[in-house]
Design a protein around this motif. Structure first.
Motif, PDB file in Angstrom:
ATOM      1  N   GLY A 211       0.895  -6.583   1.258  1.00 52.92           N
ATOM      2  CA  GLY A 211       1.620  -6.772   0.827  1.00 52.92           C
ATOM      3  C   GLY A 211       2.576  -6.104  -0.539  1.00 52.92           C
ATOM      4  N   SER A 212       0.642  -5.303  -1.319  1.00 52.66           N
ATOM      5  CA  SER A 212       0.646  -5.200  -2.201  1.00 52.66           C
ATOM      6  C   SER A 212       0.379  -3.520  -1.888  1.00 52.66           C
ATOM      7  CB  SER A 212      -0.634  -5.033  -3.246  1.00 52.66           C
ATOM      8  OG  SER A 212      -1.885  -4.585  -1.806  1.00 52.66           O
ATOM      9  N   ASP A 213       0.604  -2.898  -0.414  1.00 55.21           N
ATOM     10  CA  ASP A 213       1.025  -1.585  -0.087  1.00 55.21           C
ATOM     11  C   ASP A 213       2.309  -1.242  -0.113  1.00 55.21           C
ATOM     12  OD1 ASP A 213      -2.044  -0.909   0.072  1.00 55.21           O
ATOM     13  OD2 ASP A 213      -1.924  -1.344   2.450  1.00 55.21           O
ATOM     14  N   VAL A 214       3.341  -2.440   0.249  1.00 53.74           N
ATOM     15  CA  VAL A 214       4.087  -2.571   0.616  1.00 53.74           C
ATOM     16  C   VAL A 214       4.919  -2.323  -0.738  1.00 53.74           C
ATOM     17  CG1 VAL A 214       6.313  -2.939   1.550  1.00 53.74           C
ATOM     18  CG2 VAL A 214       3.901  -2.853   3.024  1.00 53.74           C
ATOM     19  N   THR A 215       4.829  -2.651  -1.596  1.00 56.15           N
ATOM     20  CA  THR A 215       5.149  -2.983  -3.433  1.00 56.15           C
ATOM     21  C   THR A 215       4.942  -1.899  -3.704  1.00 56.15           C
ATOM     22  OG1 THR A 215       4.837  -5.268  -3.433  1.00 56.15           O
ATOM     23  CG2 THR A 215       5.133  -4.278  -5.260  1.00 56.15           C
ATOM     24  N   VAL A 216       4.063  -1.030  -3.459  1.00 56.31           N
ATOM     25  CA  VAL A 216       3.330   0.065  -4.695  1.00 56.31           C
ATOM     26  C   VAL A 216       4.652   1.323  -3.694  1.00 56.31           C
ATOM     27  CG1 VAL A 216       1.824   1.694  -4.754  1.00 56.31           C
ATOM     28  CG2 VAL A 216       1.280  -1.033  -4.645  1.00 56.31           C
ATOM     29  N   LEU A 217       4.768   0.850  -2.202  1.00 59.58           N
ATOM     30  CA  LEU A 217       5.773   2.151  -2.181  1.00 59.58           C
ATOM     31  C   LEU A 217       6.553   1.870  -2.118  1.00 59.58           C
ATOM     32  CD1 LEU A 217       3.215   2.337   1.655  1.00 59.58           C
ATOM     33  CD2 LEU A 217       3.364   3.914  -0.161  1.00 59.58           C
ATOM     34  N   LEU A 218       7.097   1.119  -2.057  1.00 61.58           N
ATOM     35  CA  LEU A 218       8.366   0.824  -2.154  1.00 61.58           C
ATOM     36  C   LEU A 218       9.181   1.029  -4.000  1.00 61.58           C
ATOM     37  CD1 LEU A 218       9.473  -2.162   0.156  1.00 61.58           C
ATOM     38  CD2 LEU A 218      10.205  -0.338   0.765  1.00 61.58           C
ATOM     39  N   ALA A 339       3.554  14.616   5.223  1.00 60.56           N
ATOM     40  CA  ALA A 339       2.693  15.184   3.909  1.00 60.56           C
ATOM     41  C   ALA A 339       2.191  14.002   3.221  1.00 60.56           C
ATOM     42  CB  ALA A 339       1.329  16.109   4.365  1.00 60.56           C
ATOM     43  N   GLY A 340       3.573  14.697   2.805  1.00 62.58           N
ATOM     44  CA  GLY A 340       4.002  13.508   1.001  1.00 62.58           C
ATOM     45  C   GLY A 340       4.021  12.123   1.116  1.00 62.58           C
ATOM     46  N   ALA A 341       4.898  11.342   2.283  1.00 63.37           N
ATOM     47  CA  ALA A 341       4.858  10.835   2.299  1.00 63.37           C
ATOM     48  C   ALA A 341       3.243   9.427   2.029  1.00 63.37           C
ATOM     49  CB  ALA A 341       5.793  10.043   3.563  1.00 63.37           C
ATOM     50  N   ILE A 342       2.335  10.557   3.451  1.00 57.81           N
ATOM     51  CA  ILE A 342       1.451   9.720   3.370  1.00 57.81           C
ATOM     52  C   ILE A 342       0.466   9.980   2.171  1.00 57.81           C
ATOM     53  CG2 ILE A 342       1.757   9.017   5.630  1.00 57.81           C
ATOM     54  CD1 ILE A 342      -0.389  11.690   5.983  1.00 57.81           C
ATOM     55  N   SER A 343       0.766  10.595   0.934  1.00 59.10           N
ATOM     56  CA  SER A 343       0.156  10.847   0.062  1.00 59.10           C
ATOM     57  C   SER A 343      -0.304  10.203  -1.238  1.00 59.10           C
ATOM     58  CB  SER A 343      -0.518  12.223  -0.379  1.00 59.10           C
ATOM     59  OG  SER A 343      -0.113  13.187   1.291  1.00 59.10           O
ATOM     60  N   VAL A 344       0.767   9.414  -1.070  1.00 57.09           N
ATOM     61  CA  VAL A 344       1.343   8.831  -2.317  1.00 57.09           C
ATOM     62  C   VAL A 344       0.309   7.552  -2.589  1.00 57.09           C
ATOM     63  CG1 VAL A 344       3.082   7.019  -3.526  1.00 57.09           C
ATOM     64  CG2 VAL A 344       4.218   9.150  -1.644  1.00 57.09           C
ATOM     65  N   ARG A 345       0.171   6.724  -1.886  1.00 54.69           N
ATOM     66  CA  ARG A 345      -1.313   6.265  -1.758  1.00 54.69           C
ATOM     67  C   ARG A 345      -1.406   6.202  -0.259  1.00 54.69           C
ATOM     68  NH1 ARG A 345      -1.578   1.109  -4.264  1.00 54.69           N
ATOM     69  NH2 ARG A 345      -2.659  -0.469  -3.310  1.00 54.69           N
ATOM     70  N   PRO A 346      -2.878   7.473  -0.364  1.00 52.22           N
ATOM     71  CA  PRO A 346      -3.596   7.546   1.184  1.00 52.22           C
ATOM     72  C   PRO A 346      -4.590   6.574   1.017  1.00 52.22           C
ATOM     73  CG  PRO A 346      -4.024   9.310  -0.767  1.00 52.22           C
ATOM     74  CD  PRO A 346      -2.956   7.699  -1.686  1.00 52.22           C
ATOM     75  N   SER A 347      -5.290   5.175   0.711  1.00 45.33           N
ATOM     76  CA  SER A 347      -5.687   3.702   1.197  1.00 45.33           C
ATOM     77  C   SER A 347      -4.303   3.598   2.262  1.00 45.33           C
ATOM     78  CB  SER A 347      -6.357   2.850  -0.123  1.00 45.33           C
ATOM     79  OG  SER A 347      -5.283   2.821  -0.892  1.00 45.33           O
ATOM     80  N   ALA A 348      -2.643   3.077   1.132  1.00 47.86           N
ATOM     81  CA  ALA A 348      -2.219   2.228   2.779  1.00 47.86           C
ATOM     82  C   ALA A 348      -1.699   3.899   3.202  1.00 47.86           C
ATOM     83  CB  ALA A 348      -1.041   1.829   1.815  1.00 47.86           C
ATOM     84  N   ALA A 408       4.813  15.487 -11.926  1.00 48.67           N
ATOM     85  CA  ALA A 408       5.002  13.766 -11.926  1.00 48.67           C
ATOM     86  C   ALA A 408       4.710  13.555 -11.005  1.00 48.67           C
ATOM     87  CB  ALA A 408       6.360  13.984 -12.204  1.00 48.67           C
ATOM     88  N   ILE A 409       4.743  13.731  -9.899  1.00 41.34           N
ATOM     89  CA  ILE A 409       3.260  12.624  -8.398  1.00 41.34           C
ATOM     90  C   ILE A 409       2.039  12.259  -9.014  1.00 41.34           C
ATOM     91  CG2 ILE A 409       3.439  12.288  -6.517  1.00 41.34           C
ATOM     92  CD1 ILE A 409       5.610  13.990  -5.303  1.00 41.34           C
ATOM     93  N   VAL A 410       1.394  10.920  -9.486  1.00 45.52           N
ATOM     94  CA  VAL A 410       0.495  10.655  -9.719  1.00 45.52           C
ATOM     95  C   VAL A 410       0.337  10.179  -8.080  1.00 45.52           C
ATOM     96  CG1 VAL A 410      -0.953  10.033 -10.706  1.00 45.52           C
ATOM     97  CG2 VAL A 410       1.148  10.688 -11.774  1.00 45.52           C
ATOM     98  N   SER A 411      -0.840  10.802  -7.189  1.00 45.47           N
ATOM     99  CA  SER A 411      -1.524  10.312  -6.553  1.00 45.47           C
ATOM    100  C   SER A 411      -3.160   9.260  -6.602  1.00 45.47           C
ATOM    101  CB  SER A 411      -1.663  11.161  -6.087  1.00 45.47           C
ATOM    102  OG  SER A 411      -2.676  11.722  -5.797  1.00 45.47           O
ATOM    103  N   GLU A 412      -2.811   8.673  -6.063  1.00 48.11           N
ATOM    104  CA  GLU A 412      -4.965   8.256  -5.746  1.00 48.11           C
ATOM    105  C   GLU A 412      -5.777   9.154  -5.943  1.00 48.11           C
ATOM    106  OE1 GLU A 412      -4.816   5.120  -3.028  1.00 48.11           O
ATOM    107  OE2 GLU A 412      -4.031   4.227  -3.707  1.00 48.11           O
ATOM    108  N   ASP A 413      -5.450  10.310  -5.127  1.00 49.01           N
ATOM    109  CA  ASP A 413      -6.130  11.292  -4.952  1.00 49.01           C
ATOM    110  C   ASP A 413      -7.021  12.038  -6.557  1.00 49.01           C
ATOM    111  OD1 ASP A 413      -7.110  11.787  -2.753  1.00 49.01           O
ATOM    112  OD2 ASP A 413      -6.059  13.047  -2.455  1.00 49.01           O
ATOM    113  N   MET A 414      -5.850  11.659  -7.670  1.00 47.16           N
ATOM    114  CA  MET A 414      -5.698  12.330  -9.095  1.00 47.16           C
ATOM    115  C   MET A 414      -6.014  11.480  -9.418  1.00 47.16           C
ATOM    116  SD  MET A 414      -2.020  13.953  -9.352  1.00 47.16           S
ATOM    117  CE  MET A 414      -1.460  15.097  -8.263  1.00 47.16           C
TER     118      MET A 414
END
Length: 426
Positions: A211-218, A339-348, A408-414
């Motif tokens: 649920g939290s993964d989906v919330t962050v992604l959406l 690659a961009g889509a799956i990098s927004v929240r790498p743990s998800a 402007a994109i802040v990923s979990e890697d950063m």
């Protein structure tokens, strides 16, 4: 090793894994199992209609239900791999594919075969979604597009040969033999995954859930933009594949064999486009490669639209020559936006990959039907090339209006790197 991310606690040395040819080969075969299994059976469909005494439209359900299974597999198994790990979910999917393949061999009626094919796709497609997540586990954001391109490029060679291979197997050994081959391939991949693929899933933050993964992604404009860009780009392929046979065979009066030869040229262009991404990804950012692909894709779509207005693409060489340009560009757009889509929240990454794959296949089924309608109900290529132009414009719009510019994109890697730097100072 340069370019690697920090190691997840469950995994073995990630630096060694990332540079292992064995793992790359595994990712290729994992990704290719479902599409290869799909195309192996296509040449045998007329024989299935004769064997079971059913109409061709009913036999076609062995293909359509298989595609539904692929779509549902993406949606279900991606999130499960985030929660339980890549290896166990992959092995569970392969186990289901193996059991279902035996079901195909033993099927005594067409409904039984259709059900078995659906389950075969549900399990076998696990590699399509999980391989993208594994790539994101192993590589930093700017390398993911190149690695996805590499896996797709190698896999496409086997995929393009699958119909020919399936036809030869059916002619020499009968259609049952196709499922023996699929079963053996599934077993071999399962053994290889067991022996050679380590767990790569990232450690999940405390309290993280589906649920939290989906919330962050959406809530992320970047995620929605990248996903829509990738999905809309893929619809260009589905639309052209759906309408192409009717345009070439009905409007142009050419044979099905000639259509197959011309269609192979677009697959070759897509293959070369993926190799282009592998070659230039180290020197150019992910977003730059997407913009390059979008610009070239739009130019190709405009050219084909213009040829249609002028009535100049009523021969395959012009229609497919320009479409090759579109497909070359399409490879750059699809791989890097994925690659961009799956990098927004790498743990998800599994959840993101699954949602993207589900939308791609689900909308693809509708778009291919639309393409077939536009190609089969009109005496001109204009309706189909207009639809492809609109898809190209919509694809570019997602990057213009949704994906943030620059940094402007802040990923979990950063975030992770900043935390590590802060800890080092303290």
């Amino acid at each position: 090793m340069h370019g690697m991310i920090s190691k997840p606690p469950e995994a073995v040395s990630q630096a060694g894994v990332a540079h292992s040819r064995v793992v790359l080969v595994l990712l290729v075969v994992m990704t290719g199992l479902a599409p290869i299994s799909l195309y192996l059976l296509v040449p045998a469909l007329p024989m299935l209609a004769t064997t079971f005494g059913r109409d061709a439209s009913v036999v076609q359900m062995t293909v359509s239900c298989y595609m539904v299974g692929i779509a549902l597999s993406q949606l279900l198994l991606g999130p499960l791999s985030d929660r339980y790990g890549r290896r166990p979910v992959m092995l569970a999917g392969l186990s289901l594919a193996i059991v279902a393949s035996f079901g195909c061999i033993l099927a005594q009626s067409l409904p039984q075969l259709i059900l078995a094919r659906f389950l075969q796709a549900l399990g076998g497609a696990s590699g399509m979604v999980i391989s993208r997540a594994i790539i994101r586990d192993l590589y930093p954001r700017e390398r993911v597009g190149a690695m996805i391109s590499l896996v797709i490029a190698v896999m496409m060679i086997a995929q393009m040969l699958s119909p020919l291979t399936g036809g030869l197997i059916e002619i020499t050994l009968g259609w049952h033999a196709i499922f023996y081959v699929v079963t053996a391939l599934s077993v071999a991949i399962a053994i290889a995954v067991t022996l050679a693929l380590p767990e790569t899933r990232r450690a999940r933050a405390e309290g993280a859930s589906f649920g939290s993964d989906v919330t962050v992604l959406l809530k992320s404009r970047a995620f929605i933009g990248y996903v829509l860009c990738q999905v809309l780009a893929s619809q260009i392929i589905f639309a052209f594949a759906g309408g192409g046979p009717y345009i070439v065979e009905v409007q142009m009066g050419r044979s099905s064999a000639e259509y197959g030869a011309w269609f192979a040229t677009t697959g070759f262009a897509y293959f070369v486009g993926n190799l282009f991404c592998v070659r230039f990804s180290p020197r150019h950012s992910l977003d730059k490669l997407i913009w390059f692909g979008l610009a070239l894709q739009l130019v190709g779509s405009l050219l084909n639209f213009g040829w249609s207005l002028l009535g100049l693409n009523q021969v395959p060489s012009v229609l497919f020559g320009t479409q090759m340009l579109v497909m070359f560009a399409n490879a750059a757009v699809m791989a890097n936006s994925a690659a961009g889509a799956i990098s927004v929240r790498p743990s998800a990454a599994g959840t993101a990959s699954g949602a993207m794959g589900f939308l791609q296949m689900g909308l693809g089924a509708l778009t291919s039907q639309l393409g077939a309608y536009l190609g089969g109900h009109y005496a001109s290529t204009l309706p189909l090339t207009s639809a492809i132009l609109m898809l190209s414009l919509a694809c570019a719009s997602t990057m213009i209006f949704l994906v943030p510019r620059g940094n402007a994109i802040v990923s979990e890697d950063m975030i992770r790197q900043a935390e590590e730097d802060e800890a080092g100072v303290m």
